[in-house]
Design an enzyme around this catalytic site. Structure first.
Site, mmCIF file in Angstrom:
data_model
loop_
_atom_site.group_PDB
_atom_site.id
_atom_site.type_symbol
_atom_site.label_atom_id
_atom_site.label_comp_id
_atom_site.label_asym_id
_atom_site.label_seq_id
_atom_site.Cartn_x
_atom_site.Cartn_y
_atom_site.Cartn_z
ATOM 1 C CE1 TYR A 100 -3.168 -2.921 0.824
ATOM 2 C CE2 TYR A 100 -4.500 -0.843 1.192
ATOM 3 C CZ TYR A 100 -4.486 -2.376 0.861
ATOM 4 O OH TYR A 100 -5.794 -2.755 0.772
ATOM 5 C CE LYS A 141 2.700 -17.957 -1.181
ATOM 6 N NZ LYS A 141 1.776 -19.183 -1.224
ATOM 7 C CG ASP A 166 -1.505 -20.446 0.167
ATOM 8 O OD1 ASP A 166 -0.871 -20.531 1.355
ATOM 9 O OD2 ASP A 166 -1.012 -20.911 -0.941
ATOM 10 C CG ASP A 212 -7.815 -5.207 1.526
ATOM 11 O OD1 ASP A 212 -8.662 -4.527 2.306
ATOM 12 O OD2 ASP A 212 -7.625 -5.209 0.225
ATOM 13 C CG ASP A 271 -13.145 -7.622 2.507
ATOM 14 O OD1 ASP A 271 -12.571 -6.850 3.190
ATOM 15 O OD2 ASP A 271 -13.664 -7.205 1.343
HETATM 16 C C1 IPM Z 1 -10.383 -1.683 3.998
HETATM 17 C C2 IPM Z 1 -10.594 -0.991 2.583
HETATM 18 C C3 IPM Z 1 -9.246 -0.075 2.122
HETATM 19 C C4 IPM Z 1 -8.248 -0.923 2.179
HETATM 20 C C5 IPM Z 1 -9.668 0.637 0.872
HETATM 21 C C6 IPM Z 1 -11.118 1.331 0.836
HETATM 22 C C7 IPM Z 1 -8.476 1.578 0.496
HETATM 23 O O1 IPM Z 1 -10.603 -2.156 1.735
HETATM 24 O O2 IPM Z 1 -9.995 -0.791 4.874
HETATM 25 O O3 IPM Z 1 -9.975 -2.683 3.991
HETATM 26 O O4 IPM Z 1 -7.999 -1.532 1.209
HETATM 27 O O5 IPM Z 1 -7.304 -0.826 3.100
HETATM 28 MN MN MN Z 2 -10.463 -3.823 2.647
#
Ligand code: IPM
Ligand code: MN
Length: 365
Positions: free
Chosen positions: A147, A197, A229, A253, A257
Site C-alpha cells: 500500500y 508467505k 493461502d 485486507d 474481508d
Molecule cells: C479496507 C478497505 C481499504 C483498504 C480501501 C478502501 C482502500 O478495503 O479498509 O479494508 O484496502 O485498506
Molecule cells: Mn478491505
C-alpha cells in the site's frame, strides 16, 4: 469527576451519514450511563469532501482530526461512475483514507471477527462449523507493505507498459505490529497465529525473523505459523481454531474481508486503526452507494467501531462491553435490517434508525 473527550466525526460517503446519525445517538446514550461527555466535531472527508472543497482530505478536516482525542470515520468511496469524475489521486481511497492512515501512523488495525450465538444465523457456514461462536481478532499492519511502497508506472525499452509496486517493511515496523499482536494475545487465549508467505516472499522471511526476536518477551504465548493461502482455507473450514492472527497489510485486507464472509456480511465488521498518538475507528465495509439514503443499512459495523473507540481510546471498558451486549441483544431478539442475510425469512426487518432505537434502548435499559 466528569471527563470529556473530543471526537472528530468523518461521516464519509454513501451510507456513511446515515450510520453516523446512529453513532451520535449511541454516544449520547453512553453519556447518560456514564460520567463522560463527548464533544463531537463533524468534518468533511472522502468523495463528498472532494466535491465540496476540491480535496478528499481538506485542511480544515486535518486540523479537526489533529485536535480530536479520537476519530470516528464512516465508510468512504463512490460508485464506479462517480469515481471517474475525480482525478485518480484524489479519489477517496487514495486521496483521503491512505493519507489519514499515514498522517497518524495508524499501523495497528484490529478487525474482530466476532460471531456470538445471537448472530450465528447470519453466517453462511454450516452450523457445526460455527457452533459455540467465533471470536477471533485479526491484526493487520496498516501503514506498510504494498500500500505504501514505491510505485513506478512507465513504458519499458521494448515499448511495453509496465508497473512496479514494492512491498516494503523495515524491522521497526514489523517489531511494532508484533508487540501489538503479542500483547493482544496475552489478554486473550495466548495463541497467536502468524500469517505469512515465507516460502515465496522475502518480506515474510524478515517478518518471521522479527517475530522470533520478539516472541521470547512473551513466553506464555504459543505461536503458530500458517501460510496465507492455507489460512484462507482454514478460516472457512475451522475458524474456531483461531484467536489472534497477525499479518501484513495486503494479506490483512483480503483475509479480513474473508472474515466478513464468515460472519455473513462486512456489515458485521467494525475496526480500530491505532497509531502511537491517535486512533481512528471505521467500519471495514464500503460506502454501499447502491443502498445509500434508503435507511436499510445495518449500523453494527459503525456502532461496533464506537465500542472499540470507547475501549481503546477512552478506557471505557465497561461502557464498551455494554454496547456490544446491547447490539447482541437486539440481534438476539430476531431483529435485523434489510441489507443482512435472512435465510429463513424469520427475522423482523427494521430500518437503520429503528435498529438504532433498539440499541439505544438496550444500552439504557
Ligand atoms: C479496507 C478497505 C481499504 C483498504 C480501501 C478502501 C482502500 O478495503 O479498509 O479494508 O484496502 O485498506
Ligand atoms: Mn478491505
Amino acid at each position: 469527576m466528569s471527563k470529556s473527550f473530543s471526537i472528530a466525526l468523518l461521516e464519509g460517503d454513501g451510507i456513511g451519514p446515515e450510520l453516523s446519525v446512529e453513532a451520535v445517538r449511541v454516544l449520547e446514550a453512553v453519556e447518560t450511563i456514564s460520567d463522560v461527555s463527548f464533544d463531537i466535531m463533524k468534518a468533511d472527508f472522502g468523495g463528498a469532501a472532494y466535491f465540496k472543497h476540491g480535496q478528499a482530505f481538506p485542511e480544515e478536516t486535518k486540523a479537526i482530526c489533529d485536535k480530536a482525542d479520537a476519530i470516528l470515520k464512516g465508510p468512504i468511496g463512490l460508485s464506479f461512475e462517480e469515481s471517474k469524475k475525480i482525478p485518480v489521486d484524489e479519489q477517496p481511497e487514495r486521496g483521503a483514507l491512505l493519507p489519514l492512515r499515514r498522517r497518524y501512523n495508524t499501523f495497528a488495525n484490529f478487525r474482530p471477527v466476532y460471531l456470538p450465538p445471537e448472530l450465528a444465523h447470519f453466517s453462511p457456514l454450516k452450523p457445526h462449523v460455527v457452533e459455540g461462536g467465533i471470536d477471533l481478532m485479526m491484526i493487520r499492519e496498516l501503514v506498510g507493505g504494498l500500500y505504501f511502497g514505491k510505485k513506478e508506472v512507465g513504458v519499458n525499452a521494448e515499448g511495453k507498459r509496465y508497473v512496479i509496486e514494492q512491498l516494503e517493511y523495515d524491522e521497526d515496523q514489523i517489531n511494532a505490529i508484533m508487540h501489538v499482536a503479542f500483547k493482544e494475545s496475552m489478554g486473550r487465549k495466548k495463541v497467536l497465529h502468524n500469517v505469512h508467505k515465507s516460502n515465496v516472499l522475502k518480506s515474510s522471511v524478515l517478518w518471521n525473523e522479527i517475530l522470533d526476536e520478539v516472541a521470547p518477551e512473551y513466553p506464555e504465548v504459543e505461536v503458530k505459523h500458517i501460510i496465507v493461502d492455507a489460512a484462507a482455507t482454514a478460516l472457512v473450514i475451522n475458524p474456531r481454531q483461531f484467536d489472534v492472527m497477525v499479518m501484513e497489510n495486503m494479506f490483512g485486507d483480503i483475509l479480513s474481508d474473508l472474515g466478513g464472509g464468515i460472519l455473513g456480511s462486512l456489515g458485521l465488521m467494525p475496526s480500530a486503526c491505532v497509531g502511537p498518538d491517535k486512533a481512528y475507528y471505521e467500519p471495514s465495509h464500503g460506502s454501499a452507494p447502491d443502498i445509500a439514503g434508503k435507511g436499510i443499512a445495518n449500523p453494527y459495523s459503525m456502532l461496533g467501531s464506537v465500542a472499540l473507540m470507547l475501549d481503546k481510546s477512552f478506557g471505557m471498558k465497561n461502557e464498551s462491553r455494554k454496547l456490544w451486549d446491547a447490539m447482541r441483544s437486539v440481534f438476539g431478539a430476531g431483529i435485523t435490517t434489510a441489507d443482512l442475510r435472512d435465510p429463513e425469512g424469520k427475522l423482523t426487518i427494521m430500518k437503520t434508525s429503528e435498529f438504532g432505537d433498539k440499541v439505544v434502548a438496550a444500552l439504557k435499559g
